[in-house]
Design a protein around this motif. Structure first.
Motif, PDB file in Angstrom:
ATOM      1  N   GLN A  52       0.802  -1.222   0.000  1.00 20.33           N
ATOM      2  CA  GLN A  52       0.000   0.000   0.000  1.00 20.33           C
ATOM      3  C   GLN A  52       0.834   1.271   0.000  1.00 20.33           C
ATOM      4  O   GLN A  52       1.767   1.420   0.775  1.00 20.33           O
ATOM      5  CB  GLN A  52      -0.939   0.023   1.215  1.00 20.33           C
ATOM      6  CG  GLN A  52      -1.907   1.186   1.232  1.00 20.33           C
ATOM      7  CD  GLN A  52      -2.877   1.130   0.063  1.00 20.33           C
ATOM      8  OE1 GLN A  52      -3.518   0.122  -0.172  1.00 20.33           O
ATOM      9  NE2 GLN A  52      -2.965   2.228  -0.677  1.00 20.33           N
ATOM     10  N   ILE A  53       0.472   2.175  -0.886  1.00 15.37           N
ATOM     11  CA  ILE A  53       1.014   3.537  -0.898  1.00 15.37           C
ATOM     12  C   ILE A  53       0.032   4.366  -0.072  1.00 15.37           C
ATOM     13  O   ILE A  53      -1.139   4.509  -0.452  1.00 15.37           O
ATOM     14  CB  ILE A  53       1.118   4.091  -2.336  1.00 15.37           C
ATOM     15  CG1 ILE A  53       1.993   3.187  -3.210  1.00 15.37           C
ATOM     16  CG2 ILE A  53       1.620   5.533  -2.315  1.00 15.37           C
ATOM     17  CD1 ILE A  53       3.410   2.997  -2.722  1.00 15.37           C
ATOM     18  N   PRO A  54       0.463   4.885   1.064  1.00 12.24           N
ATOM     19  CA  PRO A  54      -0.455   5.615   1.946  1.00 12.24           C
ATOM     20  C   PRO A  54      -1.176   6.755   1.229  1.00 12.24           C
ATOM     21  O   PRO A  54      -0.566   7.542   0.513  1.00 12.24           O
ATOM     22  CB  PRO A  54       0.466   6.150   3.050  1.00 12.24           C
ATOM     23  CG  PRO A  54       1.638   5.234   3.046  1.00 12.24           C
ATOM     24  CD  PRO A  54       1.823   4.830   1.604  1.00 12.24           C
ATOM     25  N   GLY A  55      -2.489   6.807   1.412  1.00 14.72           N
ATOM     26  CA  GLY A  55      -3.290   7.897   0.868  1.00 14.72           C
ATOM     27  C   GLY A  55      -3.493   7.877  -0.635  1.00 14.72           C
ATOM     28  O   GLY A  55      -3.938   8.872  -1.204  1.00 14.72           O
ATOM     29  N   ALA A  56      -3.180   6.767  -1.303  1.00 11.54           N
ATOM     30  CA  ALA A  56      -3.304   6.714  -2.764  1.00 11.54           C
ATOM     31  C   ALA A  56      -4.727   7.043  -3.195  1.00 11.54           C
ATOM     32  O   ALA A  56      -5.686   6.463  -2.698  1.00 11.54           O
ATOM     33  CB  ALA A  56      -2.899   5.340  -3.280  1.00 11.54           C
ATOM     34  N   GLY A  57      -4.840   7.984  -4.123  1.00 13.36           N
ATOM     35  CA  GLY A  57      -6.140   8.375  -4.629  1.00 13.36           C
ATOM     36  C   GLY A  57      -6.191   8.500  -6.143  1.00 13.36           C
ATOM     37  O   GLY A  57      -7.254   8.590  -6.735  1.00 13.36           O
ATOM     38  N   LEU A  58      -5.015   8.511  -6.789  1.00 13.31           N
ATOM     39  CA  LEU A  58      -4.942   8.673  -8.230  1.00 13.31           C
ATOM     40  C   LEU A  58      -3.782   7.828  -8.745  1.00 13.31           C
ATOM     41  O   LEU A  58      -2.652   7.982  -8.289  1.00 13.31           O
ATOM     42  CB  LEU A  58      -4.717  10.152  -8.570  1.00 13.31           C
ATOM     43  CG  LEU A  58      -4.976  10.628  -9.978  1.00 13.31           C
ATOM     44  CD1 LEU A  58      -6.431  10.421 -10.377  1.00 13.31           C
ATOM     45  CD2 LEU A  58      -4.632  12.108 -10.096  1.00 13.31           C
ATOM     46  N   ALA A  59      -4.074   6.926  -9.693  1.00 11.51           N
ATOM     47  CA  ALA A  59      -3.049   6.017 -10.194  1.00 11.51           C
ATOM     48  C   ALA A  59      -3.006   6.040 -11.714  1.00 11.51           C
ATOM     49  O   ALA A  59      -4.028   6.221 -12.374  1.00 11.51           O
ATOM     50  CB  ALA A  59      -3.333   4.590  -9.715  1.00 11.51           C
ATOM     51  N   GLY A  60      -1.816   5.825 -12.252  1.00 13.96           N
ATOM     52  CA  GLY A  60      -1.643   5.662 -13.691  1.00 13.96           C
ATOM     53  C   GLY A  60      -1.310   4.218 -13.993  1.00 13.96           C
ATOM     54  O   GLY A  60      -0.594   3.569 -13.229  1.00 13.96           O
TER      55      GLY A  60
END
Length: 134
Positions: free
Chosen positions: A106-114
């Motif tokens: 997990q990447i903390p706080g991830a909300g936008l991914a490519g």
């Protein structure tokens, strides 16, 4: 400090269409079928200038705690290369990040991914920008 996005082609072009910049992304899942492919993709997405993809790794930009984590899942080298299912798996892994269900990855706080794929002989190339919507 995150390097600037050059925009234009590849991921940069998709970001331009979405009204975003590379700096807006929390992570990228990319098609790392070969080490050189991943480095070329860094250049194509605008993370580094052409011929300098190695800098993204050497300077830690793409590490899990870096300014733009790339393949926190471990990429294809961590799970094999399921031809035909690769793109689906990259999208699922990015969605897991956005739903905050990626466990140790997990990447903390991830909300936008490519999701960025340069595969085949220029026949399976695509970009997706995924956003967590509640």
């Amino acid at each position: 400090m995150r390097p600037p996005s050059r925009g234009g082609q590849g991921l940069g072009g998709a970001l331009d269409q979405a009204g975003l910049g590379l700096n807006d992304l929390d992570l990228v899942e990319t098609h790392d079928c070969f080490t050189i492919a991943e480095l070329i993709e860094y250049e194509t997405m605008g993370l580094t200038p052409r011929g300098e993809g190695h800098r993204a790794i050497r300077e830690g930009w793409t590490h899990k705690g870096g300014c733009l984590p790339v393949n926190p899942s471990g990429g294809l080298k961590a799970k094999g290369h399921p031809v035909g299912a690769t793109g689906v798996s990259m999208h699922v892994l990015a969605c897991m990040q956005l739903m905050h269900e990626a466990g140790d990855m997990q990447i903390p706080g991830a909300g936008l991914a490519g999701v960025f794929n340069m595969g085949g002989a220029a026949v399976a190339n695509y970009v997706s920008i995924l956003e967590r919507v509640r």
